[in-house]
Design a protein around this motif. Structure first.
Motif, mmCIF file in Angstrom:
data_model
loop_
_atom_site.group_PDB
_atom_site.id
_atom_site.type_symbol
_atom_site.label_atom_id
_atom_site.label_comp_id
_atom_site.label_asym_id
_atom_site.label_seq_id
_atom_site.Cartn_x
_atom_site.Cartn_y
_atom_site.Cartn_z
ATOM 1 N N GLN A 235 0.847 -1.186 0.000
ATOM 2 C CA GLN A 235 0.000 0.000 0.000
ATOM 3 C C GLN A 235 0.883 1.237 0.000
ATOM 4 O O GLN A 235 2.071 1.171 0.322
ATOM 5 C CB GLN A 235 -0.925 0.012 1.226
ATOM 6 N N GLU A 236 0.286 2.398 -0.356
ATOM 7 C CA GLU A 236 1.111 3.602 -0.484
ATOM 8 C C GLU A 236 0.347 4.833 -0.001
ATOM 9 O O GLU A 236 -0.872 4.938 -0.160
ATOM 10 C CB GLU A 236 1.535 3.797 -1.936
ATOM 11 N N PHE A 237 1.094 5.753 0.590
ATOM 12 C CA PHE A 237 0.579 7.066 0.956
ATOM 13 C C PHE A 237 1.110 8.080 -0.062
ATOM 14 O O PHE A 237 2.328 8.216 -0.223
ATOM 15 C CB PHE A 237 1.028 7.474 2.360
ATOM 16 N N PHE A 238 0.214 8.767 -0.755
ATOM 17 C CA PHE A 238 0.596 9.822 -1.692
ATOM 18 C C PHE A 238 0.232 11.177 -1.089
ATOM 19 O O PHE A 238 -0.942 11.418 -0.768
ATOM 20 C CB PHE A 238 -0.140 9.664 -3.029
ATOM 21 N N ARG A 239 1.230 12.027 -0.930
ATOM 22 C CA ARG A 239 0.941 13.376 -0.446
ATOM 23 C C ARG A 239 0.505 14.238 -1.616
ATOM 24 O O ARG A 239 1.178 14.313 -2.641
ATOM 25 C CB ARG A 239 2.171 13.993 0.225
ATOM 26 N N GLY A 240 -0.648 14.892 -1.446
ATOM 27 C CA GLY A 240 -1.124 15.834 -2.446
ATOM 28 C C GLY A 240 -0.646 17.236 -2.115
ATOM 29 O O GLY A 240 -0.394 17.567 -0.952
ATOM 30 N N GLY A 241 -0.542 18.082 -3.126
ATOM 31 C CA GLY A 241 -0.052 19.439 -2.897
ATOM 32 C C GLY A 241 1.458 19.505 -3.013
ATOM 33 O O GLY A 241 2.163 18.525 -2.801
ATOM 34 N N HIS A 242 1.947 20.698 -3.312
ATOM 35 C CA HIS A 242 3.375 20.876 -3.591
ATOM 36 C C HIS A 242 4.173 21.399 -2.404
ATOM 37 O O HIS A 242 5.392 21.248 -2.346
ATOM 38 C CB HIS A 242 3.547 21.882 -4.734
ATOM 39 N N ALA A 243 3.513 22.032 -1.432
ATOM 40 C CA ALA A 243 4.217 22.847 -0.441
ATOM 41 C C ALA A 243 4.950 22.035 0.627
ATOM 42 O O ALA A 243 5.825 22.568 1.317
ATOM 43 C CB ALA A 243 3.235 23.809 0.237
ATOM 44 N N LEU A 244 4.600 20.754 0.777
ATOM 45 C CA LEU A 244 5.178 19.970 1.871
ATOM 46 C C LEU A 244 5.999 18.783 1.369
ATOM 47 O O LEU A 244 6.202 17.817 2.094
ATOM 48 C CB LEU A 244 4.062 19.475 2.800
ATOM 49 N N ILE A 245 6.487 18.848 0.156
ATOM 50 C CA ILE A 245 7.268 17.730 -0.384
ATOM 51 C C ILE A 245 8.533 17.508 0.448
ATOM 52 O O ILE A 245 8.822 16.382 0.875
ATOM 53 C CB ILE A 245 7.625 17.973 -1.863
ATOM 54 N N ALA A 246 9.278 18.564 0.692
ATOM 55 C CA ALA A 246 10.529 18.423 1.464
ATOM 56 C C ALA A 246 10.251 17.925 2.879
ATOM 57 O O ALA A 246 10.956 17.051 3.395
ATOM 58 C CB ALA A 246 11.272 19.754 1.506
ATOM 59 N N SER A 247 9.223 18.476 3.515
ATOM 60 C CA SER A 247 8.880 18.061 4.885
ATOM 61 C C SER A 247 8.487 16.595 4.928
ATOM 62 O O SER A 247 8.895 15.847 5.824
ATOM 63 C CB SER A 247 7.727 18.920 5.420
ATOM 64 N N SER A 248 7.683 16.174 3.952
ATOM 65 C CA SER A 248 7.259 14.777 3.898
ATOM 66 C C SER A 248 8.447 13.848 3.672
ATOM 67 O O SER A 248 8.569 12.799 4.318
ATOM 68 C CB SER A 248 6.222 14.595 2.787
ATOM 69 N N LEU A 249 9.344 14.236 2.769
ATOM 70 C CA LEU A 249 10.542 13.427 2.505
ATOM 71 C C LEU A 249 11.395 13.284 3.761
ATOM 72 O O LEU A 249 11.947 12.210 4.039
ATOM 73 C CB LEU A 249 11.361 14.058 1.382
ATOM 74 N N SER A 250 11.486 14.341 4.553
ATOM 75 C CA SER A 250 12.302 14.290 5.767
ATOM 76 C C SER A 250 11.719 13.341 6.813
ATOM 77 O O SER A 250 12.426 12.868 7.703
ATOM 78 C CB SER A 250 12.445 15.690 6.372
ATOM 79 N N LEU A 251 10.407 13.049 6.679
ATOM 80 C CA LEU A 251 9.740 12.146 7.618
ATOM 81 C C LEU A 251 9.582 10.739 7.054
ATOM 82 O O LEU A 251 8.885 9.903 7.635
ATOM 83 C CB LEU A 251 8.360 12.704 7.980
ATOM 84 N N GLY A 252 10.207 10.492 5.905
ATOM 85 C CA GLY A 252 10.155 9.152 5.334
ATOM 86 C C GLY A 252 9.191 8.988 4.170
ATOM 87 O O GLY A 252 9.023 7.874 3.654
ATOM 88 N N GLY A 253 8.541 10.073 3.743
ATOM 89 C CA GLY A 253 7.633 9.989 2.611
ATOM 90 C C GLY A 253 8.388 9.718 1.311
ATOM 91 O O GLY A 253 9.568 10.049 1.192
ATOM 92 N N ARG A 254 7.662 9.131 0.337
ATOM 93 C CA ARG A 254 8.337 8.828 -0.924
ATOM 94 C C ARG A 254 7.426 8.970 -2.141
ATOM 95 O O ARG A 254 7.870 8.732 -3.268
ATOM 96 C CB ARG A 254 8.908 7.411 -0.896
ATOM 97 N N SER A 255 6.151 9.362 -1.930
ATOM 98 C CA SER A 255 5.218 9.418 -3.058
ATOM 99 C C SER A 255 4.388 10.696 -3.008
ATOM 100 O O SER A 255 3.874 11.073 -1.945
ATOM 101 C CB SER A 255 4.293 8.198 -3.040
ATOM 102 N N PHE A 256 4.217 11.333 -4.196
ATOM 103 C CA PHE A 256 3.568 12.637 -4.259
ATOM 104 C C PHE A 256 2.708 12.745 -5.515
ATOM 105 O O PHE A 256 3.094 12.277 -6.588
ATOM 106 C CB PHE A 256 4.622 13.749 -4.245
ATOM 107 N N MET A 257 1.543 13.365 -5.355
ATOM 108 C CA MET A 257 0.639 13.640 -6.478
ATOM 109 C C MET A 257 0.273 15.114 -6.453
ATOM 110 O O MET A 257 -0.404 15.574 -5.525
ATOM 111 C CB MET A 257 -0.650 12.818 -6.357
ATOM 112 N N THR A 258 0.714 15.859 -7.446
ATOM 113 C CA THR A 258 0.433 17.292 -7.489
ATOM 114 C C THR A 258 0.631 17.805 -8.913
ATOM 115 O O THR A 258 1.510 17.311 -9.635
ATOM 116 C CB THR A 258 1.341 18.077 -6.520
ATOM 117 N N PRO A 259 -0.158 18.790 -9.340
ATOM 118 C CA PRO A 259 0.021 19.339 -10.688
ATOM 119 C C PRO A 259 1.254 20.216 -10.831
ATOM 120 O O PRO A 259 1.775 20.384 -11.935
ATOM 121 C CB PRO A 259 -1.254 20.159 -10.907
#
Length: 687
Positions: A235-259
């Motif tokens: 399963q996967e968590f996709f963060r939407g929106g552009h403003a928190l990509i760096a913050s999410s990556l620093s917490l272990g995030g790896r997937s993003f959906m944003t225009p």
């Protein structure tokens, strides 16, 4: 939050879920069997999903006449493939599929899936934001078309109030596409569904074999950490929106959906890899640059119109205007965006971009001005000829369903006759009570036609609600209502791309009014459900000035002081319907002459007696009768939500069997229905 507190939260969540879910295989068995899967649960558990990384949300390109520009899709897909993205999201907020017809959505799914496969891109398709049967059809169609994954929003009008209701809705989508990974699209600011997401994901994972994750636009990073702890490896968590990509990556995030990453692929890829490699300072600086690039757009208007203009600037792809009801930005605004992007060293000189393509190329400015003036004069003349001198009670009609959830058209004649025989002079078809937002356009059109055909010979004024669906469907329904002979129409605001100002709301209503220029048009103000909060006195003034056939509002807010202020802004020939079942007598005593309520369907004689006593000045009698109606309404609401509970009571009070509520609403239990009957009998309202 500390690791200890976070772990305690997760332990508590697990215990609660064990207690509430038990060994239940399917808590939605009382719902329709129309979308039961043909594959077994074991087969659905084998549905594979292994996608992570950057997944841009794609825009829908339009021609200047608002028809879809399919020709741009191959070049658009090639641009995305060359930018090394993991996949694409079709039909999200960016793509504005919630504002498109069912057929347009299906055609776009087809076009994107075919081109994306050629380019080696995985295709996620968002199917929500439509009537329930359309969502199921889109899910099934996406699977048949070869989509790699499906996302869905929750229902936008009959919003889920509990985790179980939301799980049931997503489970139905899963049943419609059992061989495809299913993800939930959590965008609480747009949907106003703000449930506990960790609890939902745990429940959905336990009950839906092909549930594979979530896209979330919530800025709550703590929630993201919890969710990623709950989600399995497949399963996967996709963060939407552009403003928190760096913050999410620093917490272990790896997937993003944003225009935003579509416009700035190099910045986005560099930011992504810097974050994965723990290059914190580099990631922070790139995040700041990406944020400034997006802000360069947002100073000129809402996200979709401005960023789609930016996509043209950055890529040369002709995206055209946004889908209605959103409005395009001006050429000057687009030029200012371009200037800011030059300043940020993100694009080339302004001379390389054409901003006013084909502007007035077929007609001189003077000719266009004269033509527009003539058109407005004719429209205003027709509007002034539209009269609406209604006064009295208007009961909202239920939509009767059979046990298989098909519409029971056969009951309409007896239902209409009951209303006429009870002394009612009008009916509302298709409102909240009628659950039309849960039906397909074709079903809604047939219901409108059947009600008009039956009710008009009985002398009933037929008002039709046309809103709560994609904008082109609203226009189609308005035209149909006028064509078949409805007496007036009423509409909700746009439910997903919500108006941000009075001007936006008037713009929307103006388009609906022009689709049915010979009918009185009213606005349905129900902020509790639509989540559109506007200054109604200001809106009424603005709509009156701009819309010739605007004839008033339905005011579904239990605040008589605000209702009184709104009433004062109505001109002669306009009306305000007050929609408060427990405040009918006080409203009439205050001088409000038009009321529109669900309970009038169940207790028409009681409602008429309340109004008659209030208008005669018999306050004591009016309030005593109001108390009886209030107790009757409360007896229903003690057993369930508004429509399911009162729909159950309709059979008890009138003998007319309305059947179950439309999905996603759920019926009252037999025990609850019996308790309603007991209370109504105590009140002397049933035998």
């Amino acid at each position: 939050m500390s690791r200890l507190r976070l772990n305690l939260k997760l332990i508590t969540l697990t215990v609660v879920l064990d207690l509430t879910l038990g060994n239940s295989v399917d808590d939605c068995t009382t719902r329709s069997n129309l979308h039961r899967p043909t594959t077994s649960a074991a087969q659905r558990k084998d549905v594979k999903f292994n996608v992570h990384g950057l997944v841009p949300s794609v825009f829908t390109a339009f021609h200047d006449d608002y028809s879809i520009n399919y020709d741009v899709i191959p070049a658009y897909a090639k641009h995305l493939a060359h930018s090394n993205f993991s996949g694409i999201l079709v039909g999200g907020t960016t793509g504005q599929h919630m504002a498109l017809s069912l057929e347009d959505r299906k055609n776009l799914i087809d076009a994107w899936v075919k081109v994306a496969k050629v380019e080696g891109l995985r295709t996620f398709v968002q199917v929500g934001g439509a009537a329930y049967p359309d969502v199921m059809e889109l899910a099934k169609y996406s699977e048949e078309s070869g989509a790699d994954a499906i996302l869905t929003l929750p229902d936008l009008y009959f919003r889920p109030k509990t985790i179980d209701e939301l799980v049931c809705y997503v489970q139905d989508v899963s049943n419609a596409a059992p061989k495809t990974p299913i993800l939930y699209y959590h965008t609480p600011n747009a949907t106003n569904v703000k449930l506990d997401m960790p609890a939902f994901v745990a429940a959905a994972s336990a009950r839906i074999p092909n549930f594979k994750g979530i896209k979330s636009t919530s800025p709550d990073l703590e929630e993201e950490v919890q969710l990623r702890k709950i989600l399995r490896e497949d399963q996967e968590f996709f963060r939407g929106g552009h403003a928190l990509i760096a913050s999410s990556l620093s917490l272990g995030g790896r997937s993003f959906m944003t225009p935003a990453i579509t416009l700035f692929p190099r910045i986005s890829q560099d930011l992504y890899h810097a974050g994965l490699n723990n290059e914190v300072e580099t990631a922070r600086e790139l995040q700041k640059l990406l944020n400034m690039a997006v802000e360069a757009h947002l100073t000129e208007g809402p996200f979709n119109p401005t960023v789609r203009a930016g996509l043209e600037i950055m890529t040369g792809l002709k995206m055209g205007p946004p889908a209605r009801p959103l409005r395009p930005i001006s050429a000057d605004a687009k030029r200012r965006i371009h200037d800011r992007l030059i300043f940020l060293k993100l694009t080339k000189s302004i001379d390389t971009i054409s901003f006013v393509d084909n502007l007035f190329k077929r007609q001189s400015p003077l000719g266009m001005l004269v033509a527009r003036s003539c058109q407005q004069s004719i429209s205003r003349l027709i509007g002034k000829m539209v009269s609406f001198n209604f006064q009295g009670l208007m009961p909202a009609m239920f939509t009767a369903l059979n046990d298989d959830y098909s519409v029971n058209y056969d009951i309409i004649p007896s239902y209409a006759k009951f209303m006429a025989d009870s002394g009612m002079k009008s009916i509302l078809v298709g409102g909240t009570t009628g659950e039309h937002v849960c039906f397909s356009v074709e079903t809604r059109k047939k219901l409108i036609s059947e009600w008009v055909k039956v009710a008009k010979p009985l002398g009933l004024h037929v008002q039709v609600h046309v809103g709560g669906t994609a904008f082109p469907n609203v226009i189609e329904l308005a035209k149909h209502a006028e064509k078949v002979g409805a007496d007036s129409i009423i509409t909700l605001p746009e439910l997903y791309f919500k108006p941000a100002s009075v001007d936006d709301l008037v713009f929307y209503l103006e388009k609906v009014a022009k689709a049915a220029p010979t009918l009185p048009v009213l606005f349905y103000h129900n902020p509790k459900r639509s989540k559109v909060e506007m200054d109604m006195p200001k809106f009424i003034e603005a709509a009156t000035a701009r819309i010739p056939n605007f004839k008033g509002i339905k005011f579904a807010v239990n605040d008589l002081s605000i209702a009184k202020e709104a009433l004062k802004k109505h001109k002669e020939g306009q009306v305000m319907f007050f929609a408060g079942d427990t405040l009918v007598a006080p409203a009439v005593l205050m001088g409000i002459r038009c009321t529109m309520c669900t309970s009038f369907s169940l207790f028409p004689r009681l409602a008429l007696d309340i109004v008659q006593a209030a208008e005669a000045g018999d306050v004591k009698k009016a309030m005593a009768l109001q108390e009886k109606l209030t107790q009757a309404v409360e007896a229903h609401l003690a057993e369930g939500d508004w429509v399911p509970a009162l729909k159950a009571g309709m059979e008890l009070a009138t003998g007319l069997n309305m059947g179950p509520p439309a999905i996603p609403n759920r019926p009252v239990s037999p025990e609850g229905k019996q308790r309603i009957y007991t209370k109504l009998k105590q009140l002397g309202l049933v035998n």
